[in-house]
Scaffold this active site. Structure first.
Site, PDB file in Angstrom:
ATOM      1  N   GLU A 171     -17.632  10.231   4.802  1.00 46.50           N
ATOM      2  CA  GLU A 171     -17.063   8.896   5.024  1.00 46.50           C
ATOM      3  C   GLU A 171     -16.161   8.539   3.854  1.00 46.50           C
ATOM      4  O   GLU A 171     -16.455   8.861   2.704  1.00 46.50           O
ATOM      5  CB  GLU A 171     -18.160   7.840   5.180  1.00 46.50           C
ATOM      6  CG  GLU A 171     -19.025   7.649   3.955  1.00 46.50           C
ATOM      7  CD  GLU A 171     -19.956   6.449   4.059  1.00 46.50           C
ATOM      8  OE1 GLU A 171     -19.855   5.692   5.031  1.00 46.50           O
ATOM      9  OE2 GLU A 171     -20.787   6.285   3.145  1.00 46.50           O
TER      10      GLU A 171
ATOM     11  N   ASP B  18       0.865  -1.173   0.000  1.00 39.68           N
ATOM     12  CA  ASP B  18       0.000   0.000   0.000  1.00 39.68           C
ATOM     13  C   ASP B  18       0.907   1.230   0.000  1.00 39.68           C
ATOM     14  O   ASP B  18       2.093   1.170   0.333  1.00 39.68           O
ATOM     15  CB  ASP B  18      -0.933  -0.004   1.208  1.00 39.68           C
ATOM     16  CG  ASP B  18      -2.222   0.762   0.946  1.00 39.68           C
ATOM     17  OD1 ASP B  18      -2.234   1.604   0.026  1.00 39.68           O
ATOM     18  OD2 ASP B  18      -3.211   0.522   1.650  1.00 39.68           O
TER      19      ASP B  18
END
Length: 730
Positions: free
Chosen positions: A473, A270
């Site tokens: 969100e 990542d």
């Protein structure tokens, strides 16, 4: 005039073509007739150590002397080609999860990869080699949505490992294509493993699942994508799992992924996760040692710049150059399998052009996914509405919001259909439709004058579009209105929205249809009480407005089912940081939720009968199950047939309350019925013990086939009763 890398690449391609035409020998790495491994070795042999390290960065620079252009490994296609050229925008993955439809996921993946190749071909024709412009796509996200507070749960297919694995495999198959030699694009299973928040702590957090939870919940979807989907890449997560950072985790990367599952593709970190090995997790003191340990533990590609330290690691004796070569060889195989070192028109995908991008067929597919994803949570009979009433009123903070269509990791195009636009397009001539926003997204109106609620009450129907968006969100830095780095530590809808809905309801019998956007569970108790109908749309993509109109005006019957449990409040859940599954998701949550997993209403009713299975079955053998489902109403509709197991309790052991094992969509006309057949394999019937080992089930097992989780709450909300029977495994 300076010679740019792109011009050199064009020159190299012309030279290759001329050599081929003249019958002269091609360089081995450019000769598609040579074995793959020979081509990889030949290319590596021509690289300096510094060039090798640079080719292991996500933005791999050009190598002009070899005619090799720059390549961006970092590309996104979570629900359409993202962060790149305009492309079709499909519903957010949580919406695809709500379809319970593997074929649909495969078709979506095929459409996305068609557009990805078309966009790439057009860019290369103009010598554009830029970030987000390559053919390696870091999708799908197959983490388990274990807690509704996680802002990135919208990127997943929900809380169930079976549903997640099967949809993920289907999407990967569509993305990577079926050619025996070439990958259409390279897909990536992320984030490996045990990764689902908190977002603020992800660079240093240590998730600690039990061995049972690891094998039963967190790893099955990854295993499915590796062994069934043959996914080309796996992304290791930011966090640590049971004490070791995932991007330096010997157990996860080598013991499980490589040796146990036989993964042959490449592992990518990542973005910034290798930097976290020193800065966040403090596993090593500096980036040079971080580069060395990550490479030795199995990371082939670094999203970030830590692998720029690989030459220093070799010089310091932390690595051998042969180890760099071995890791790079795994990585380069992907580029060769994509045809990136072959002559033009070598792959069956080189002729895909701009005409496929956001084509009429792909827009129709986006509309189909949106239609099948939306979940009708309540209907007191008001829906479907006629499209020719005297006057409709549309209001609410998300009625005209493009953000409410997109979600996270999105693309864009010039034909986004908001919910207001979809409703307006569907109303017939002679009817009126008025719009006022009425309320802000997440804060009270500053102006106390209300010209909305009184006017709305004088009409024939009110559409109020509520919910949340990616502003509230999402990922760490994307959700610019979130006080918690994208996580939702407050489970409620913004209070101003509830207050607005109460004003619309007060003293009025005008039907209210609440249309709710969002990518995660939320407290809809007040909405359920105040509205006559509640339709959950998720983030429905570019055709979201049209899909909403199709459903509310009865052109289609709702058929989406919840891929995640909606608890009544966060008080029903364990602590967010706790990765134990006890008390979580439909499989282990003992308290009654607001809306259960698998639930969703239709405009018709279904009846389940004729469940057939043996009374006794031998352990380790497959079991045939069949049931009949009938449309007992007056409306044609699709039904999502779901098969659940409930093993007998075992003293001192964690056993699922329910476990989804199979699902299938069926289309039924009014009065029609069909028999649905499933085969439960020994793996379906096995249990995972406390040590994380798979053991054959024994004793009584209850099997339920129905249209929702076989719980009392499902039936209380209007779901049909499942067909249930018990067999004994001996």
């Amino acid at each position: 005039m300076s010679i740019t890398p792109s011009r050199l690449f064009v020159a190299a391609a012309l030279l290759t073509a001329s050599l081929t035409a003249a019958g002269q020998t091609l360089p081995t790495f450019r000769d598609p007739a040579r074995p793959l491994e020979a081509r990889v070795r030949d290319l590596i042999a021509q690289l300096t150590l510094e060039e090798k390290a640079q080719q292991m960065l996500d933005q791999s620079p050009a190598i002009p002397r070899l005619g090799i252009p720059a390549f961006s490994w970092w590309n996104e296609a979570l629900h359409g080609v993202g962060r790149s050229a305009p492309a079709t925008v499909f519903p957010e993955p949580i919406g695809l999860g709500a379809t319970f439809d593997e074929d649909l996921a495969r078709r979506e993946g095929t459409a996305i990869s068609d557009e990805a190749r078309a966009v790439y071909n057009a860019a290369v024709a103009k010598n554009h080699y830029v970030k987000y412009g390559g053919l390696t796509f870091w999708t799908p996200n197959i983490n388990i949505f274990r807690d509704p507070r996680w802002g990135r749960g919208q990127e997943t297919y929900g809380e169930d490992p079976t549903l997640t694995g099967r949809l993920g495999v289907a999407l990967v198959q569509g993305l990577q294509g079926t050619d025996p030699k070439y990958l259409k694009v390279a897909a990536c299973a992320k984030h490996y493993a045990v990764h689902s928040g908190p977002e603020k702590l992800r660079h240093e957090f240590n998730a600690q699942p039990t061995p049972q939870d690891l094998r039963e919940t967190y790893l099955p979807a990854f295993r499915a994508l590796v062994q069934d989907g043959h996914v080309e890449s796996v992304m290791c997560a930011y966090n640590a799992t049971n004490g070791d950072p995932c991007c330096a985790n010997e157990f996860l990367l080598n013991q499980v992924l490589r040796r146990e599952w036989g993964f042959k593709g490449h592992v990518v970190s990542d973005c910034g996760a290798l930097y976290d090995l020193s800065a966040g997790h403090k596993t090593v003191p500096n980036e040079t040692q971080a580069a060395a340990i990550a490479l030795r533990r199995g990371v082939n590609l670094n999203c970030g710049n830590t692998y720029a330290q690989l030459p220093a690691a070799v010089r310091q004796g932390l690595l051998k150059e042969t180890e760099v070569d071995s890791a790079l060889a795994v990585l380069l195989r992907t580029r060769f399998k994509l045809g990136l070192f072959d002559p033009a028109n070598s792959t069956p995908y080189d002729q895909l052009g701009p005409e496929v991008v956001n084509s009429a067929a792909h827009r129709a597919l986006a509309r189909e996914v949106a239609l099948k994803s939306m979940v009708l949570l309540k209907n007191n009979g008001v829906l479907p509405l006629r499209p020719d009433l005297g006057k409709y009123f549309v209001t609410g903070p998300n009625a005209t919001s493009v953000e409410a269509l997109l979600g996270n990791y999105y693309g864009v195009n010039g034909q986004m259909t908001t919910i207001l636009e979809g409703l307006a397009a569907a109303v017939q001539p002679g009817s009126q439709l008025e719009y006022k926003q009425g309320a802000l997204l997440d804060r009270p109106n500053i102006n106390p004058i209300d010209w909305t609620t009184g006017e709305a009450k004088t009409t024939d129907a009110i559409f109020v579009v509520l919910g949340i968006t990616g502003l509230l969100e999402g990922e760490e830095g994307e959700s610019i209105a979130s006080p918690h780095a994208g996580d939702r530590l407050d489970y409620n809808l913004p209070q101003n929205q509830i207050d607005f809905l109460k004003k619309l309801r007060q003293g009025s019998k005008t039907p209210i249809i609440a249309i709710v956007t969002g990518g995660s569970p939320m407290n809809l108790a007040d909405v359920h009480e105040l509205a006559d109908a509640v339709l959950l749309t998720w983030y429905p993509g570019e055709e979201g407005g049209h899909a909403v109109a199709d459903l509310v005006f009865g052109k289609a019957s709702p058929s989406g089912r919840l891929p995640v449990t909606f608890p009544r409040s966060l008080a029903q859940l364990p602590a967010y940081e706790d990765y134990h599954m006890a008390g979580r998701t439909y499989r282990y949550m003992t308290q009654e939720p607001l809306y259960p997993f698998g639930f969703g209403l239709s405009y018709t009713t279904f009846e389940y009968t004729g469940l057939k299975l043996p009374k006794k079955a031998a352990k380790g053998q497959p079991v045939a199950v069949e049931a009949t489902v009938k449309n007992t109403g007056q409306t044609a509709s699709e039904e999502v047939v779901q098969l659940y197991l409930t093993p007998a309790p075992r003293a001192g052991q964690q056993v699922p309350l329910y476990a989804l094992k199979h699902f299938r969509r069926v289309q039924l006309a009014p009065g029609a019925s069909t028999t649905v057949r499933f085969t439960l394999t020994p793996a379906d019937l096995a249990l995972v013990d406390a040590a994380g080992k798979s053991v054959p089930a024994s004793g009584p097992v209850t099997i339920a086939v129905g249209g929702a989780l076989p719980s009392a709450r499902s039936r209380a909300l209007g779901a049909s009763a499942p067909a249930v029977s018990t067999m004994v495994l001996r």
